[in-house]
Design a protein around this motif. Sequence first.
Motif: not given
Length: 145
Positions: A67-73, A75-89
């Motif tokens: 998975i391409i890592e996203r910023e957690q905090k 300006k370029f932080a990933g959305s809450a939904t994207s982190f839910k999808l990451e956890a699901s994966i």
Amino acid sequence: MKICGVELKGGEAIISMLTYEGETYNVPACRKISFSVSNSSETESIREFHFAFHKLMEDYRVDQIVIIEREQKGKFAGSATSFKLEASIQITDLPVHLISPVAIKEQLKRNPPQVDFESLDLKRVQQNAFDVAYVQHNRIIFGKA
């Protein structure tokens, strides 16, 4: 080895599969290029995503997910939904790796794919997912995984 590259954008997981056998890369045909979640606040939506994604990995006998890592905090932080999808994966029996965009860029600069992306049977939106799968293959080949 078959690797599935994943780019998470908002409520969507864009995928690309890549195999490496006998010193040859191959992009296998896949019945799906993306999964989307319309309402991530609904438990059933996340469960449906989880089931569909992992069923595809099982059907295509994927060995690893990257998975391409996203910023957690910031300006370029990933959305809450994207982190839910990451956890699901990530809750799977398969190895799951995260690679930062900077590491991807560095690896592609050092060892670019020897094929024009336009000649592959992929959609333009799959390029980042393809790139991360290619980078993971290189990390395995050159012992940096």
